[in-house]
Design an enzyme around this catalytic site. Structure first.
Site, PDB file in Angstrom:
ATOM      1  N   ASN A   1       0.871  -1.177   0.000  1.00 35.40           N
ATOM      2  CA  ASN A   1       0.000   0.000   0.000  1.00 35.40           C
ATOM      3  C   ASN A   1       0.905   1.223   0.000  1.00 35.40           C
ATOM      4  O   ASN A   1       2.121   1.115   0.183  1.00 35.40           O
ATOM      5  CB  ASN A   1      -0.967  -0.007   1.192  1.00 35.40           C
ATOM      6  CG  ASN A   1      -0.241  -0.081   2.502  1.00 35.40           C
ATOM      7  OD1 ASN A   1       0.532   0.814   2.846  1.00 35.40           O
ATOM      8  ND2 ASN A   1      -0.455  -1.152   3.251  1.00 35.40           N
TER       9      ASN A   1
ATOM     10  N   ASP B   1       1.607  -8.603   1.411  1.00 31.79           N
ATOM     11  CA  ASP B   1       2.478  -7.580   2.023  1.00 31.79           C
ATOM     12  C   ASP B   1       2.959  -8.043   3.407  1.00 31.79           C
ATOM     13  O   ASP B   1       4.166  -8.040   3.709  1.00 31.79           O
ATOM     14  CB  ASP B   1       1.667  -6.272   2.123  1.00 31.79           C
ATOM     15  CG  ASP B   1       2.500  -5.044   2.388  1.00 31.79           C
ATOM     16  OD1 ASP B   1       3.744  -5.160   2.451  1.00 31.79           O
ATOM     17  OD2 ASP B   1       1.908  -3.957   2.536  1.00 31.79           O
TER      18      ASP B   1
HETATM   19  P1  ADP Z   1      -4.030  -6.205  -2.616  1.00 31.53           P
HETATM   20  O1  ADP Z   1      -4.119  -5.300  -1.422  1.00 31.53           O
HETATM   21  O2  ADP Z   1      -3.189  -5.615  -3.737  1.00 31.53           O
HETATM   22  O3  ADP Z   1      -5.374  -6.684  -3.072  1.00 31.53           O
HETATM   23  P2  ADP Z   1      -3.468  -8.723  -1.226  1.00 31.53           P
HETATM   24  O4  ADP Z   1      -2.211  -9.091  -0.555  1.00 31.53           O
HETATM   25  O5  ADP Z   1      -4.672  -8.530  -0.371  1.00 31.53           O
HETATM   26  O6  ADP Z   1      -3.154  -7.439  -2.128  1.00 31.53           O
HETATM   27  O7  ADP Z   1      -3.823  -9.836  -2.310  1.00 31.53           O
HETATM   28  C1  ADP Z   1      -3.176  -9.984  -3.528  1.00 31.53           C
HETATM   29  C2  ADP Z   1      -3.120 -11.456  -3.888  1.00 31.53           C
HETATM   30  O8  ADP Z   1      -2.026 -12.069  -3.214  1.00 31.53           O
HETATM   31  C3  ADP Z   1      -4.361 -12.257  -3.493  1.00 31.53           C
HETATM   32  O9  ADP Z   1      -4.776 -13.018  -4.617  1.00 31.53           O
HETATM   33  C4  ADP Z   1      -3.853 -13.170  -2.382  1.00 31.53           C
HETATM   34  O10 ADP Z   1      -4.520 -14.418  -2.377  1.00 31.53           O
HETATM   35  C5  ADP Z   1      -2.408 -13.344  -2.757  1.00 31.53           C
HETATM   36  N1  ADP Z   1      -1.472 -13.743  -1.693  1.00 31.53           N
HETATM   37  C6  ADP Z   1      -1.565 -13.535  -0.351  1.00 31.53           C
HETATM   38  N2  ADP Z   1      -0.485 -14.036   0.283  1.00 31.53           N
HETATM   39  C7  ADP Z   1       0.313 -14.581  -0.690  1.00 31.53           C
HETATM   40  C8  ADP Z   1       1.564 -15.266  -0.695  1.00 31.53           C
HETATM   41  N3  ADP Z   1       2.245 -15.493   0.441  1.00 31.53           N
HETATM   42  N4  ADP Z   1       2.075 -15.670  -1.892  1.00 31.53           N
HETATM   43  C9  ADP Z   1       1.419 -15.437  -3.051  1.00 31.53           C
HETATM   44  N5  ADP Z   1       0.243 -14.794  -3.121  1.00 31.53           N
HETATM   45  C10 ADP Z   1      -0.313 -14.392  -1.958  1.00 31.53           C
END
Ligand code: ADP
Length: 175
Positions: free
Chosen positions: A25, A35
């Site tokens: 973010n 993140d």
């Molecule tokens: P944003 O705030 O940009 O939507 P998020 O982290 O909430 O970002 O989600 C982005 C994508 O990352 C989602 O599809 C989520 O399932 C995925 N995600 C979360 N943790 C991991 C991880 N450790 N490795 C790969 N993808 C992940």
């Protein structure tokens, strides 16, 4: 499928590539989802580097669609490239351009660092609410066009689970 694009499932923090991309973010101070996972796996060196970037270059936060690199700390990757995806519904028709920019700006940052491989999560499809099908088309198209310009870098799309990977594969048919 472009031959330099690979699609897989897994935890992006475990990827053994030059750069992994963080769906950050604008504060760059960490958060939930991927993140949080990246900051936990990489350790405090990442947050220290983000603080330095905020202080020196982006006192008001990293704008949506932009990207910056830090160390990857304790992870196998050499760098984390932090990019800020659009919050779905907050930018009208500009959201598509901003999401595409996350991918192309991150790729340019990776190339400038000398990286020959990079792993992306599905930017904006979690907390930021982007429909997965639409995000998939934008992600794939922007990366494909970048590679078609002749840039030499292998791009991994890493999905957290099998169903997200399947949605991506279906959504990019014909793109
Ligand atoms: P944003 O705030 O940009 O939507 P998020 O982290 O909430 O970002 O989600 C982005 C994508 O990352 C989602 O599809 C989520 O399932 C995925 N995600 C979360 N943790 C991991 C991880 N450790 N490795 C790969 N993808 C992940």
């Amino acid at each position: 499928m472009h031959k330099a694009i690979k699609i897989k499932t897994g935890d992006i923090t475990k990827e053994k590539v030059c750069a992994i991309v963080n769906a950050a973010n604008s504060s760059l101070m960490g958060g939930g989802g991927v993140d949080g996972a990246i900051h936990r796996a990489g350790g405090h060196a990442i947050l220290d580097a983000c603080r330095e970037i905020r202080n020196s270059r982006y006192p008001d936060g990293l704008p949506t669609g932009q990207a910056v690199a830090t160390t990857a700390g304790a992870m196998d990757a050499s760098y984390v490239i932090h990019t800020v995806g659009p919050v779905f519904g907050s930018c009208g028709s500009a959201c598509e351009t901003l999401l595409a920019s996350c991918y192309t700006t991150s790729l340019n940052v990776a190339l400038a660092l000398g990286c020959r491989d990079i792993a992306f999560p599905a930017i904006s499809t979690g907390i930021y609410g982007y429909p997965k099908e639409e995000a998939a088309r934008i992600a794939y198209q922007s990366v494909k066009e970048f590679l078609e310009e002749g840039q030499k870098i292998t791009v991994y799309f890493v999905f957290h689970n099998e169903s997200d990977k399947t949605v991506f594969e279906k959504s990019i048919q014909g793109v």
